[in-house]
Scaffold this motif. Structure first.
Motif, mmCIF file in Angstrom:
data_model
loop_
_atom_site.group_PDB
_atom_site.id
_atom_site.type_symbol
_atom_site.label_atom_id
_atom_site.label_comp_id
_atom_site.label_asym_id
_atom_site.label_seq_id
_atom_site.Cartn_x
_atom_site.Cartn_y
_atom_site.Cartn_z
ATOM 1 N N ASP A 85 0.827 -1.210 0.000
ATOM 2 C CA ASP A 85 0.000 0.000 0.000
ATOM 3 C C ASP A 85 0.857 1.254 0.000
ATOM 4 O OD1 ASP A 85 -2.228 -1.610 0.022
ATOM 5 O OD2 ASP A 85 -2.744 -1.232 2.123
ATOM 6 N N ALA A 86 1.925 1.239 0.794
ATOM 7 C CA ALA A 86 2.815 2.404 0.845
ATOM 8 C C ALA A 86 3.478 2.636 -0.513
ATOM 9 C CB ALA A 86 3.870 2.218 1.931
ATOM 10 N N LYS A 87 3.865 1.563 -1.187
ATOM 11 C CA LYS A 87 4.466 1.686 -2.516
ATOM 12 C C LYS A 87 3.442 2.262 -3.507
ATOM 13 C CE LYS A 87 7.116 -0.929 -5.907
ATOM 14 N NZ LYS A 87 7.690 -2.234 -6.259
ATOM 15 N N PHE A 88 2.205 1.779 -3.442
ATOM 16 C CA PHE A 88 1.145 2.295 -4.301
ATOM 17 C C PHE A 88 0.946 3.794 -4.056
ATOM 18 C CE2 PHE A 88 -3.303 3.570 -4.602
ATOM 19 C CZ PHE A 88 -3.552 3.339 -5.939
ATOM 20 N N LEU A 89 0.878 4.192 -2.790
ATOM 21 C CA LEU A 89 0.658 5.600 -2.468
ATOM 22 C C LEU A 89 1.843 6.467 -2.865
ATOM 23 C CD1 LEU A 89 -1.208 5.112 0.903
ATOM 24 C CD2 LEU A 89 -2.172 5.948 -1.251
ATOM 25 N N ALA A 90 3.051 5.920 -2.801
ATOM 26 C CA ALA A 90 4.224 6.661 -3.302
ATOM 27 C C ALA A 90 4.053 6.923 -4.799
ATOM 28 C CB ALA A 90 5.506 5.880 -3.031
ATOM 29 N N GLY A 91 3.529 5.951 -5.525
ATOM 30 C CA GLY A 91 3.261 6.137 -6.950
ATOM 31 C C GLY A 91 2.187 7.187 -7.209
ATOM 32 N N VAL A 92 1.176 7.231 -6.347
ATOM 33 C CA VAL A 92 0.141 8.260 -6.463
ATOM 34 C C VAL A 92 0.767 9.642 -6.284
ATOM 35 C CG1 VAL A 92 -1.931 9.219 -5.379
ATOM 36 C CG2 VAL A 92 -1.749 6.751 -5.769
ATOM 37 N N VAL A 93 1.632 9.760 -5.280
ATOM 38 C CA VAL A 93 2.308 11.041 -5.037
ATOM 39 C C VAL A 93 3.172 11.411 -6.241
ATOM 40 C CG1 VAL A 93 4.002 12.223 -3.580
ATOM 41 C CG2 VAL A 93 2.218 10.830 -2.531
#
Length: 131
Positions: A85-93
């Motif tokens: 999830d953290a990796k996904f959210l880093a991609g969103v950022v």
């Protein structure tokens, strides 16, 4: 309780459905669904409830949808962190930052301040993801 038809009530743990309940086939309106069960969360994380339903004259969107705010559960003093999830959210950022680079701003200072906030968010997610 819902004035719109409901297809299902789901209980989510860390984003994954762990329980599902449907109303009775002859359910009256308003629809009333209750979930009274134990949900295992041995590693902690978050839990939420979500309902979905078919199109209805009572909803403005193409179908009924509602989800509770998550409730966070901490076990052993350590919050549960999903690296995926953290990796996904880093991609969103990253996607937001790319959009910001192409956007018009009232001033360079305003754009730079926003980028600074984005970079701080990216650093937090990267740390949580172990990147």
């Amino acid at each position: 309780y819902s004035i719109a038809p409901i297809d299902s009530l789901e209980i989510l743990v860390n984003g994954k459905p762990v329980a599902r309940q449907a109303p009775a086939a002859n359910s009256a309106v308003p629809v009333v669904l209750e979930f009274d069960n134990v949900v295992a969360m041995p590693d902690g994380g978050w839990i939420a409830a979500r309902v979905t339903g078919p199109p209805s004259k009572f909803v403005a969107d193409s179908y009924a949808f509602a989800q509770t705010t998550p409730v966070y559960v901490v076990r052993g003093g350590t919050p549960c962190v999903s690296k995926d999830d953290a990796k996904f959210l880093a991609g969103v950022v990253d996607a937001i930052r790319a959009r910001v680079a192409k956007s018009n701003w009232r001033s360079d200072a305003e754009r730079d301040a926003f980028k600074k906030e984005i970079d701080q968010a990216r650093a937090i997610y990267a740390k949580l993801a172990g990147m």
